[in-house]
Motif scaffolding. Sequence first.
Motif, PDB file in Angstrom:
ATOM      1  N   ARG A   1       9.206  64.364  37.373  1.00 24.04           N
ATOM      2  CA  ARG A   1       9.230  64.282  38.741  1.00 24.04           C
ATOM      3  C   ARG A   1       8.485  63.480  39.258  1.00 24.04           C
ATOM      4  O   ARG A   1       8.394  63.194  40.718  1.00 24.04           O
TER       5      ARG A   1
ATOM      6  N   HIS B   1      11.394  79.046  42.211  1.00 26.53           N
ATOM      7  CA  HIS B   1      10.423  78.929  43.196  1.00 26.53           C
ATOM      8  C   HIS B   1       9.780  80.429  43.713  1.00 26.53           C
ATOM      9  O   HIS B   1       8.889  80.601  43.804  1.00 26.53           O
TER      10      HIS B   1
ATOM     11  N   TYR C   1       4.773  68.245  47.371  1.00 24.10           N
ATOM     12  CA  TYR C   1       4.493  68.196  45.999  1.00 24.10           C
ATOM     13  C   TYR C   1       3.828  66.932  45.484  1.00 24.10           C
ATOM     14  O   TYR C   1       4.041  66.653  44.260  1.00 24.10           O
TER      15      TYR C   1
ATOM     16  N   CYS D   1       8.378  72.052  52.909  1.00 22.01           N
ATOM     17  CA  CYS D   1       9.892  72.435  52.066  1.00 22.01           C
ATOM     18  C   CYS D   1       9.851  73.848  52.398  1.00 22.01           C
ATOM     19  O   CYS D   1       9.424  74.748  51.522  1.00 22.01           O
TER      20      CYS D   1
ATOM     21  N   SER E   1      15.804  70.617  50.716  1.00 21.69           N
ATOM     22  CA  SER E   1      15.284  70.162  51.995  1.00 21.69           C
ATOM     23  C   SER E   1      15.196  68.954  52.265  1.00 21.69           C
ATOM     24  O   SER E   1      15.211  68.380  53.233  1.00 21.69           O
TER      25      SER E   1
ATOM     26  N   PHE F   1      20.821  73.496  46.003  1.00 21.63           N
ATOM     27  CA  PHE F   1      20.619  75.074  45.552  1.00 21.63           C
ATOM     28  C   PHE F   1      19.932  75.689  46.731  1.00 21.63           C
ATOM     29  O   PHE F   1      19.249  76.830  46.840  1.00 21.63           O
TER      30      PHE F   1
ATOM     31  N   HIS G   1      14.682  62.329  44.723  1.00 20.22           N
ATOM     32  CA  HIS G   1      13.743  63.399  43.762  1.00 20.22           C
ATOM     33  C   HIS G   1      12.322  62.509  43.552  1.00 20.22           C
ATOM     34  O   HIS G   1      11.486  62.796  44.012  1.00 20.22           O
TER      35      HIS G   1
HETATM   36 FE1  CFM Z   1      11.318  71.434  48.037  1.00 19.70          FE
HETATM   37 FE2  CFM Z   1      10.898  69.595  46.727  1.00 19.70          FE
HETATM   38 FE3  CFM Z   1      13.114  69.908  47.619  1.00 19.70          FE
HETATM   39 FE4  CFM Z   1      12.404  71.543  45.781  1.00 19.70          FE
HETATM   40 FE5  CFM Z   1      13.199  69.860  43.891  1.00 19.70          FE
HETATM   41 FE6  CFM Z   1      11.565  67.998  44.379  1.00 19.70          FE
HETATM   42 FE7  CFM Z   1      14.023  68.345  45.938  1.00 19.70          FE
HETATM   43 MO1  CFM Z   1      13.877  67.404  43.278  1.00 19.70          MO
HETATM   44  S1  CFM Z   1      10.303  71.461  46.175  1.00 19.70           S
HETATM   45  S2  CFM Z   1      13.619  71.720  47.453  1.00 19.70           S
HETATM   46  S3  CFM Z   1      12.941  72.179  43.702  1.00 19.70           S
HETATM   47  S4  CFM Z   1      11.232  69.395  48.623  1.00 19.70           S
HETATM   48  S5  CFM Z   1      12.173  68.548  42.526  1.00 19.70           S
HETATM   49  S6  CFM Z   1       9.700  67.781  45.552  1.00 19.70           S
HETATM   50  S7  CFM Z   1      13.085  66.404  45.401  1.00 19.70           S
HETATM   51  S8  CFM Z   1      15.251  68.842  44.144  1.00 19.70           S
HETATM   52  S9  CFM Z   1      14.757  68.332  47.756  1.00 19.70           S
END
Ligand code: CFM
Length: 551
Positions: free
Chosen positions: A102, A202, A233, A279, A363, A386, A500
Amino acid sequence: MSTKSNVARNDAGEAKEVRELILKKYPAKVARKRAKQIIVNQITGDDQVPEIMANTRTIPGILTMRGCAYAGCKGVVLGPTRDILQITHGPIGCGFYSWLTRRNQTRPRTADGTNFMPYAMSTDMQEEEIIFGGEKKLKKAIEEAISLFHPKAIGIFSTCPVGLIGDDVHSVAREMEEKYPEVNIFGFSCEGYKGVSQSAGHHIANNKVFSKVVGQIEQHKEGEYRFNILGEYNIGGDAFEIERIIERCGMTLHSTFSGNSEYEEFASAHTVDLNVVMCHRSINYMADMMEKRYGIPWFKISFIGAEATAKSLRKIAAYFGAPELMEKVEKVIVEEMYHVEAVRQEVKARCEGKTAMLFVGGSRAHHYQDLFTEIGMKTVSAGYEFAHRDDYEGRKVIPNIVVDADTRNIEELTVEADPTRYRPRKTAEELQQLEQREHMGFNEYLGMMAEMKSGDLIIDDLNHHEAEVLMEKYKPDIFCAGIKEKYVIQKGGVPLKQLHSYDYSGPYAGFRGAINFYREIDRMVNSNVFRFVKAPWQKNPELMGSYACKS
Ligand code: CFM
């Protein structure tokens, strides 16, 4: 792919046609379900948007972009924390493929500071453990880890086989904690199959970190204006840029959940005066639980986009309310924006009017639209992999979301005010005033759809067939998604930006991050190279199939 199609952008009629074209390919039952997940956006008065179906199971046979609960728990929420020793209980693949792919970065405070992130630790389950149980091997792994690394905390992450054979990671954690009381040991029932996507992971991660880590240590960092960022993150160094800006403004970032973070920061996170949520999808649970137990207010912010960053800094400063802080923040914004503006204008001149599509996670498909807007580009279609209805339609729909069996499967903690440590940071009156004067949006998230245009096509849990139709009909100048989509899209003649991992680049957050993003997008949408791509299926005949049965 070099000529633009006649799809008039933002035209609801045309978006409807594309939607029909997508659905036509499916058997009736599948089409009925997907029809509820593919929505032509329509904003009516009061920011009302249409309902979308989200957070439901992917139809078997469809190749989804989604990941699993283990990925959401271990990879996403806990993964970026450097000094919680993380053991994957399972066959080796799960641990290996969730190891740093990641691009979450970390920077220990001292050169010899603890950092377990360069290690992939797993019990490496074999046939023997699958048949006779893996608890013994897990205990041995924990003992080995303690003797080698002396960690403050250990997290055990369950993979699918652990749940299937019935290993009890929680009782192992309790037993080992009794043996090693100086180590905080906790397990996660985040078997990959839990829930319908990584979103379940999560929630599982939030619950355990909240109940087993937050509130363990009563100490706090220096500073008057102390807050946590939830849901950042540190992908490609984003957190480093955010930390730089917050430090310049003279505020104290106590902890980030969980980019560039440490165990002790989580354990003492309840001592701050504010939580800001970046997020929403991955960590809104934590914000709610910390408010209920400790009295810490929260509101939504975003450090993606220079304007969003400036707005978020102003909101945080206004919350603390000190005139000298607000002045300092304004000064920092002016200085940073000076550099941003020069690049933005230059890039905008070349990108104005070009189009983007974003299909990512829970997000980013929303946040990154701001960066495109800043360089004059338009988002014509977007969707999450998701997210839940609240991330599309806003938190106001939460009471109306149907709780199905998959959701019920994930524990919802009952949280009450801590008898000694609950301390409202502001009075009800102060909160109300802030709401009226500054439009803080406490406990609120408006979601993606209200901030898009009527006529934009919103698609939840996009799949390969749908991506192909979008490409053919809209011919976007750039497509944002992940590694699984990247090469198919690029072979189709459209550049793909990974949102990502950021490909090999970043940071994209904050002011300097915005400059990086503008430059990168400029390079991608104005490069001619993709026009010359001929995909294998354009050169050779393609085998086509369709459904003959009617259901
Ligand atoms: Fe939040 Fe993310 Fe996202 Fe996510 Fe993810 Fe990601 Fe993502 Mo990949 S925590 S929801 S589960 S912002 S790993 S850092 S990029 S899908 S849009």
